[in-house]
Design a protein around this motif. Structure first.
Motif, PDB file in Angstrom:
ATOM      1  N   TYR A 114       0.807  -1.214   0.000  1.00 11.46           N
ATOM      2  CA  TYR A 114       0.000   0.000   0.000  1.00 11.46           C
ATOM      3  C   TYR A 114       0.846   1.272   0.000  1.00 11.46           C
ATOM      4  O   TYR A 114       0.417   2.304   0.506  1.00 11.46           O
ATOM      5  CB  TYR A 114      -0.944  -0.011   1.202  1.00 11.46           C
ATOM      6  CG  TYR A 114      -1.952  -1.133   1.133  1.00 11.46           C
ATOM      7  CD1 TYR A 114      -3.080  -1.024   0.327  1.00 11.46           C
ATOM      8  CD2 TYR A 114      -1.759  -2.312   1.853  1.00 11.46           C
ATOM      9  CE1 TYR A 114      -4.006  -2.056   0.245  1.00 11.46           C
ATOM     10  CE2 TYR A 114      -2.688  -3.342   1.785  1.00 11.46           C
ATOM     11  CZ  TYR A 114      -3.796  -3.210   0.980  1.00 11.46           C
ATOM     12  OH  TYR A 114      -4.712  -4.229   0.901  1.00 11.46           O
ATOM     13  N   ASP A 115       2.035   1.230  -0.578  1.00 13.80           N
ATOM     14  CA  ASP A 115       2.835   2.427  -0.749  1.00 13.80           C
ATOM     15  C   ASP A 115       2.071   3.432  -1.618  1.00 13.80           C
ATOM     16  O   ASP A 115       1.302   3.040  -2.510  1.00 13.80           O
ATOM     17  CB  ASP A 115       4.169   2.080  -1.404  1.00 13.80           C
ATOM     18  CG  ASP A 115       5.082   3.285  -1.530  1.00 13.80           C
ATOM     19  OD1 ASP A 115       5.778   3.592  -0.553  1.00 13.80           O
ATOM     20  OD2 ASP A 115       5.089   3.910  -2.609  1.00 13.80           O
ATOM     21  N   SER A 116       2.250   4.730  -1.354  1.00 11.37           N
ATOM     22  CA  SER A 116       1.492   5.751  -2.082  1.00 11.37           C
ATOM     23  C   SER A 116       1.754   5.716  -3.587  1.00 11.37           C
ATOM     24  O   SER A 116       0.934   6.200  -4.376  1.00 11.37           O
ATOM     25  CB  SER A 116       1.811   7.142  -1.529  1.00 11.37           C
ATOM     26  OG  SER A 116       3.190   7.427  -1.653  1.00 11.37           O
ATOM     27  N   HIS A 117       2.899   5.177  -3.995  1.00 11.08           N
ATOM     28  CA  HIS A 117       3.203   5.037  -5.416  1.00 11.08           C
ATOM     29  C   HIS A 117       3.095   3.573  -5.858  1.00 11.08           C
ATOM     30  O   HIS A 117       3.657   3.191  -6.884  1.00 11.08           O
ATOM     31  CB  HIS A 117       4.599   5.577  -5.720  1.00 11.08           C
ATOM     32  CG  HIS A 117       4.694   7.069  -5.578  1.00 11.08           C
ATOM     33  ND1 HIS A 117       4.374   7.938  -6.597  1.00 11.08           N
ATOM     34  CD2 HIS A 117       5.056   7.838  -4.520  1.00 11.08           C
ATOM     35  CE1 HIS A 117       4.550   9.186  -6.181  1.00 11.08           C
ATOM     36  NE2 HIS A 117       4.959   9.154  -4.934  1.00 11.08           N
ATOM     37  N   ASP A 145      -2.042   8.399  -6.994  1.00 15.21           N
ATOM     38  CA  ASP A 145      -2.831   9.390  -7.715  1.00 15.21           C
ATOM     39  C   ASP A 145      -2.110  10.731  -7.624  1.00 15.21           C
ATOM     40  O   ASP A 145      -2.389  11.549  -6.743  1.00 15.21           O
ATOM     41  CB  ASP A 145      -4.240   9.493  -7.122  1.00 15.21           C
ATOM     42  CG  ASP A 145      -5.086  10.543  -7.812  1.00 15.21           C
ATOM     43  OD1 ASP A 145      -5.354  10.388  -9.019  1.00 15.21           O
ATOM     44  OD2 ASP A 145      -5.471  11.525  -7.150  1.00 15.21           O
ATOM     45  N   PHE A 146      -1.165  10.978  -8.547  1.00 18.82           N
ATOM     46  CA  PHE A 146      -0.333  12.177  -8.497  1.00 18.82           C
ATOM     47  C   PHE A 146      -0.276  12.854  -9.857  1.00 18.82           C
ATOM     48  O   PHE A 146      -0.275  12.198 -10.896  1.00 18.82           O
ATOM     49  CB  PHE A 146       1.088  11.823  -8.045  1.00 18.82           C
ATOM     50  CG  PHE A 146       1.150  11.264  -6.652  1.00 18.82           C
ATOM     51  CD1 PHE A 146       1.212  12.109  -5.560  1.00 18.82           C
ATOM     52  CD2 PHE A 146       1.142   9.893  -6.442  1.00 18.82           C
ATOM     53  CE1 PHE A 146       1.263  11.596  -4.275  1.00 18.82           C
ATOM     54  CE2 PHE A 146       1.186   9.372  -5.168  1.00 18.82           C
ATOM     55  CZ  PHE A 146       1.250  10.229  -4.069  1.00 18.82           C
ATOM     56  N   GLY A 150       4.087  16.004  -9.329  1.00 22.81           N
ATOM     57  CA  GLY A 150       4.313  15.304  -8.073  1.00 22.81           C
ATOM     58  C   GLY A 150       3.296  15.581  -6.994  1.00 22.81           C
ATOM     59  O   GLY A 150       3.292  14.907  -5.953  1.00 22.81           O
ATOM     60  N   LYS A 151       2.408  16.561  -7.193  1.00 25.46           N
ATOM     61  CA  LYS A 151       1.389  16.862  -6.197  1.00 25.46           C
ATOM     62  C   LYS A 151       0.209  15.908  -6.337  1.00 25.46           C
ATOM     63  O   LYS A 151      -0.055  15.384  -7.410  1.00 25.46           O
ATOM     64  CB  LYS A 151       0.912  18.307  -6.354  1.00 25.46           C
ATOM     65  CG  LYS A 151       1.989  19.352  -6.086  1.00 25.46           C
ATOM     66  CD  LYS A 151       1.421  20.758  -6.228  1.00 25.46           C
ATOM     67  CE  LYS A 151       2.485  21.804  -5.932  1.00 25.46           C
ATOM     68  NZ  LYS A 151       1.936  23.181  -6.071  1.00 25.46           N
ATOM     69  N   ARG A 152      -0.501  15.692  -5.210  1.00 29.22           N
ATOM     70  CA  ARG A 152      -1.666  14.808  -5.270  1.00 29.22           C
ATOM     71  C   ARG A 152      -2.701  15.399  -6.217  1.00 29.22           C
ATOM     72  O   ARG A 152      -2.996  16.586  -6.179  1.00 29.22           O
ATOM     73  CB  ARG A 152      -2.253  14.583  -3.879  1.00 29.22           C
ATOM     74  CG  ARG A 152      -3.425  13.601  -3.906  1.00 29.22           C
ATOM     75  CD  ARG A 152      -3.675  12.972  -2.581  1.00 29.22           C
ATOM     76  NE  ARG A 152      -2.608  12.050  -2.178  1.00 29.22           N
ATOM     77  CZ  ARG A 152      -2.467  10.823  -2.645  1.00 29.22           C
ATOM     78  NH1 ARG A 152      -3.299  10.370  -3.573  1.00 29.22           N
ATOM     79  NH2 ARG A 152      -1.500  10.052  -2.206  1.00 29.22           N
ATOM     80  N   ALA A 153      -3.284  14.534  -7.046  1.00 32.08           N
ATOM     81  CA  ALA A 153      -4.158  15.009  -8.121  1.00 32.08           C
ATOM     82  C   ALA A 153      -5.623  15.113  -7.712  1.00 32.08           C
ATOM     83  O   ALA A 153      -6.359  15.938  -8.238  1.00 32.08           O
ATOM     84  CB  ALA A 153      -4.034  14.087  -9.334  1.00 32.08           C
ATOM     85  N   TYR A 154      -6.069  14.236  -6.820  1.00 30.63           N
ATOM     86  CA  TYR A 154      -7.496  14.128  -6.507  1.00 30.63           C
ATOM     87  C   TYR A 154      -8.297  13.981  -7.802  1.00 30.63           C
ATOM     88  O   TYR A 154      -9.276  14.708  -8.045  1.00 30.63           O
ATOM     89  CB  TYR A 154      -7.984  15.332  -5.695  1.00 30.63           C
ATOM     90  CG  TYR A 154      -7.323  15.438  -4.343  1.00 30.63           C
ATOM     91  CD1 TYR A 154      -7.702  14.595  -3.292  1.00 30.63           C
ATOM     92  CD2 TYR A 154      -6.302  16.358  -4.115  1.00 30.63           C
ATOM     93  CE1 TYR A 154      -7.084  14.678  -2.048  1.00 30.63           C
ATOM     94  CE2 TYR A 154      -5.675  16.444  -2.880  1.00 30.63           C
ATOM     95  CZ  TYR A 154      -6.073  15.606  -1.848  1.00 30.63           C
ATOM     96  OH  TYR A 154      -5.454  15.683  -0.623  1.00 30.63           O
TER      97      TYR A 154
END
Length: 257
Positions: A114-117, A145-146, A150-154
């Protein structure tokens, strides 16, 4: 191995009836299995794979439901995924959370990573459905989801569906939009110029680089019903105005009542 899985799932879907933990007079708890065979796997206007097998399993109780759906193709580069949804619906409104897992995002193909990437994306869903239309909104809030910077995209996707009947068929017209820049990636490659090599950067987006209409489709379905299961057969035209692509696909669904 895939053929064995397919046969097992088909056997499940042909069970004599929808499984219920209660007797026939009190069917508040339900379990259901289904299987889609599609000529092309489309997801929100994106061509994910050619011919695909898409099994699903679900349980529900008093508006609360938990479902798992997967898709697998036959080519090495086909997208394979497993989606798990927990949702609640009442008075036509629904709210839920979806966990998308995609094979090959993680080089070891680990599910419990479950790593963010890593290979998971987590999405919240809010919507309303009535006899005349269904309006659903989805926003990624965690996981891979970036934006390209590199910022979170939502990453957000909104879909309107309008069902209707015509010519003895059940029809469904859909349109999907994304209101802002979604998750993306950039790939730089070197091309040979007249005097020197030139680096060219190509950008790829999950939905689009801004406000986009990335899906419009019309599906016609003919329902065949048998004693223990139903067999809808459908054909669909699916276009992506943002990518300027169009597709025609067909499929069949096997599911218990």
């Amino acid at each position: 191995m895939k053929k064995i899985i397919l046969l097992a799932l088909m056997a499940i879907t042909l069970l004599p009836a929808t499984v219920s933990a209660e007797d026939n007079d009190n069917q508040e708890f339900h379990a259901q299995a289904g299987l889609d065979l599609v000529s092309k796997y489309m997801w929100r206007g994106t061509d994910m794979a050619d011919f695909s097998i898409q099994p699903s399993l679900g349980i529900s109780w008093k508006g609360l439901s938990l479902t798992a759906a997967a898709s697998t193709g036959f080519k090495d580069d086909d997208i394979e995924d497993l989606d798990v949804t927990l949702s609640y619906s009442r008075w036509g409104f629904n709210i839920g959370v979806i966990d998308y897992w995609t094979k090959d995002v993680d080089e070891k193909n680990r599910y419990f990573y479950y790593d963010s990437h890593g290979p998971h994306q987590f999405e919240a869903n809010l919507g309303y459905t009535c006899d005349y239309f269904s309006l659903q909104a989805y926003t990624m809030f965690a996981g891979n989801d970036f934006k390209i910077n590199g910022k979170r995209a939502y990453s957000t996707y909104i879909e309107l569906s309008v069902p209707f009947k015509a010519g003895g068929l059940d029809w469904d017209a859909r349109v999907g939009i994304s209101p802002m820049e979604s998750a993306g990636s950039a790939v730089t490659r070197t091309v040979q110029g007249l005097l020197r090599d030139i680096d060219v950067t190509e950008k790829f987006y999950q939905y689009g680089e801004g406000f986009t209409c990335n899906m419009a489709s019309v599906r016609a379905t003919k329902n065949f019903e048998f004693k223990y299961f139903k067999l809808p057969v459908f054909a669909e035209i699916n276009v992506n105005p943002y990518l300027q692509k169009a597709y025609v696909l067909a499929g069949v669904t096997i599911s218990t009542f």
